[in-house]
Design an enzyme around this catalytic site. Sequence first.
Site, PDB file in Angstrom:
ATOM      1  N   GLU A  19     -21.147 -17.746 -14.823  1.00 18.09           N
ATOM      2  CA  GLU A  19     -20.046 -17.285 -15.679  1.00 18.09           C
ATOM      3  C   GLU A  19     -20.110 -17.958 -17.038  1.00 18.09           C
ATOM      4  O   GLU A  19     -19.869 -17.315 -18.071  1.00 18.09           O
ATOM      5  CB  GLU A  19     -18.699 -17.592 -15.009  1.00 18.09           C
ATOM      6  CG  GLU A  19     -17.488 -16.968 -15.707  1.00 18.09           C
ATOM      7  CD  GLU A  19     -16.822 -17.870 -16.737  1.00 18.09           C
ATOM      8  OE1 GLU A  19     -15.820 -17.447 -17.351  1.00 18.09           O
ATOM      9  OE2 GLU A  19     -17.298 -19.011 -16.951  1.00 18.09           O
ATOM     10  N   GLU A  20     -20.446 -19.241 -17.029  1.00 19.60           N
ATOM     11  CA  GLU A  20     -20.485 -19.991 -18.283  1.00 19.60           C
ATOM     12  C   GLU A  20     -21.645 -19.567 -19.175  1.00 19.60           C
ATOM     13  O   GLU A  20     -21.709 -19.952 -20.340  1.00 19.60           O
ATOM     14  CB  GLU A  20     -20.564 -21.500 -17.996  1.00 19.60           C
ATOM     15  CG  GLU A  20     -19.366 -22.064 -17.234  1.00 19.60           C
ATOM     16  CD  GLU A  20     -18.078 -22.087 -18.048  1.00 19.60           C
ATOM     17  OE1 GLU A  20     -18.079 -21.588 -19.198  1.00 19.60           O
ATOM     18  OE2 GLU A  20     -17.069 -22.595 -17.531  1.00 19.60           O
ATOM     19  N   HIS A  26     -14.523 -28.037 -21.054  1.00 15.34           N
ATOM     20  CA  HIS A  26     -15.967 -28.010 -21.318  1.00 15.34           C
ATOM     21  C   HIS A  26     -16.502 -29.374 -21.752  1.00 15.34           C
ATOM     22  O   HIS A  26     -17.447 -29.459 -22.529  1.00 15.34           O
ATOM     23  CB  HIS A  26     -16.317 -26.943 -22.364  1.00 15.34           C
ATOM     24  CG  HIS A  26     -16.307 -25.561 -21.806  1.00 15.34           C
ATOM     25  ND1 HIS A  26     -16.699 -24.455 -22.537  1.00 15.34           N
ATOM     26  CD2 HIS A  26     -15.952 -25.080 -20.581  1.00 15.34           C
ATOM     27  CE1 HIS A  26     -16.595 -23.363 -21.799  1.00 15.34           C
ATOM     28  NE2 HIS A  26     -16.137 -23.728 -20.597  1.00 15.34           N
ATOM     29  N   ASP A  76      -0.544 -26.617  -7.577  1.00 14.39           N
ATOM     30  CA  ASP A  76       0.260 -26.163  -6.447  1.00 14.39           C
ATOM     31  C   ASP A  76       0.945 -24.831  -6.760  1.00 14.39           C
ATOM     32  O   ASP A  76       0.897 -23.887  -5.960  1.00 14.39           O
ATOM     33  CB  ASP A  76       1.305 -27.230  -6.100  1.00 14.39           C
ATOM     34  CG  ASP A  76       2.133 -26.845  -4.886  1.00 14.39           C
ATOM     35  OD1 ASP A  76       1.590 -26.830  -3.772  1.00 14.39           O
ATOM     36  OD2 ASP A  76       3.336 -26.537  -5.067  1.00 14.39           O
TER      37      ASP A  76
END
Length: 527
Positions: free
Chosen positions: A344-345, A482, A497
């Site tokens: 994805e990166e 990043h 959460d």
Amino acid sequence: MSSEQTPFLGSGSSQDSRGGIYQWWQSRSRDALSFLTVLLLLGTGLGIWVYGTLPTSDQDGHPHEYALSTERIKEHLNEFLAIAEKHNNSRSVTNGHAASASYVISQLKAHGNCDVHVQHFKSPVWTVNSEPRFAIRGPMRVDYIFETDFQIMRYGGQGARLGDMQVARVGKDGCSAEGVGDVAGKVAVVHPSSKCTVFESAFLLEQLGAKAVVFVRPAQFKSPSTARVRITDWKESDPLMTIPVLSVTHSVGQVLESSASVRVDIETDTRIDVVKTFNVICVGRTGDPKSTVLVGSHLDSVAAGPGINDNGSGSASTLEIHLTLARLGYEPRNRLVFAWWGAEEDGLLGSRHFARVLAHGWSNKWTAKEPVGVRWEDIALDLNFDMLGSPNYIALVHNGTDAPENARSGSQHIQRVFEDYFVRHGYPYKITDMLAGSDFLPFVDNGIPAGGVLTGAGEIKTIAERRMHGGLANAALDTCYHRDCDGILNINMRGLDQMSKAAMYAVSTLSSTTGLRDFLNGKGSRF
């Protein structure tokens, strides 16, 4: 010294005796009360601990949501961090991604309820080994400052050392060979054009013999560009740049174009490697396959850091969502397929490959011998979870209205499912765009509705947002975005959460919806 009589040391009268008994009883009562208080506090603490560990605590009729354990998600994050520490503090395609995928696969096979597949593809990986140099020769030599005056654009070719090079001024005509002129053996200086992409322009100039390309940034931008110089939807056999491609500020560009006698020095130490990588796909065994709910999150990080928030938080949450549903024996009405995307990166390449394979018939098998158990037309929607634990978080919900027309109605209805979660709990949230930047894009671009939640990256929180969402104003939502500090301490557990439970709510709600496609098309109501 005072002459007052001291209690219990009197003459022994009956009044003194009664006072002594009273004081004794009061003292013992206080001791008993203290003992009971300690017992009460211990009991309360034990009760809170037990309640927090119960997998099915359900306060308002949503058992799957309350069954999800943030502590178990954190355990997965700790595993991802340990993997990164063994692989150059990174889980990128060429570092710890494969080990992260092995961990996910082992969990799915041991505790999940799906058929696990590995979908292979290739990805170009861009590496900068050392800082580039750029200088102008003239009456006086000027060495420009990297990242301030100039930048090497991503996927801007292999490393090169070019000295005393002649400049060819291309201007805004870099989209056609007729308008370029003679660039052979020279450094081509060009302005971006709306008529073609930066890759199309740079690749054309390379084909015409240029030794390097320098893009001049428009005046409204104060810093050089780091955009990718590559085909967006890159696939194996597509071309890549081999010569250096730089970006300079508008003022530096004016100097380059001021005289025909200007000459430059360029030194880059970069490389592009095409490597094998893969997606992990978990195909559910129950539920209607013709109304498949796809749940995706990317598993890789950037090379610069371990990626525990980006996107360990999303991929660990979707892993635990699947494992929790399996533990509960959940049987969805609509089949669930979970995906952990690779690369994805590097430009959403894993999800793009999945979409290309299924939507466009580029290949019809996961591997050479293993048939695909998913058809493109069977996917009713895509849920995407990318960055769920930003330390200075805002609860963000993707805007379904941003989807293309053929995916808009369904995306808007997915948005409302997430909004229902936040409204029910009284949590503040904000609608954010769904235009680019994550793995929902290949789906909405090919007509499949999508949605998701996230907590933000490098965006700066305003004072108004701080009043609504808490945290720190005038600070990034994730200061370690990043970067090498994106570790376990970069996770806001309260935010994780809330957001992981929002994800669980959407997954369980949409996978249990009767007439899912009618609901997405606005012909029925889930609520």
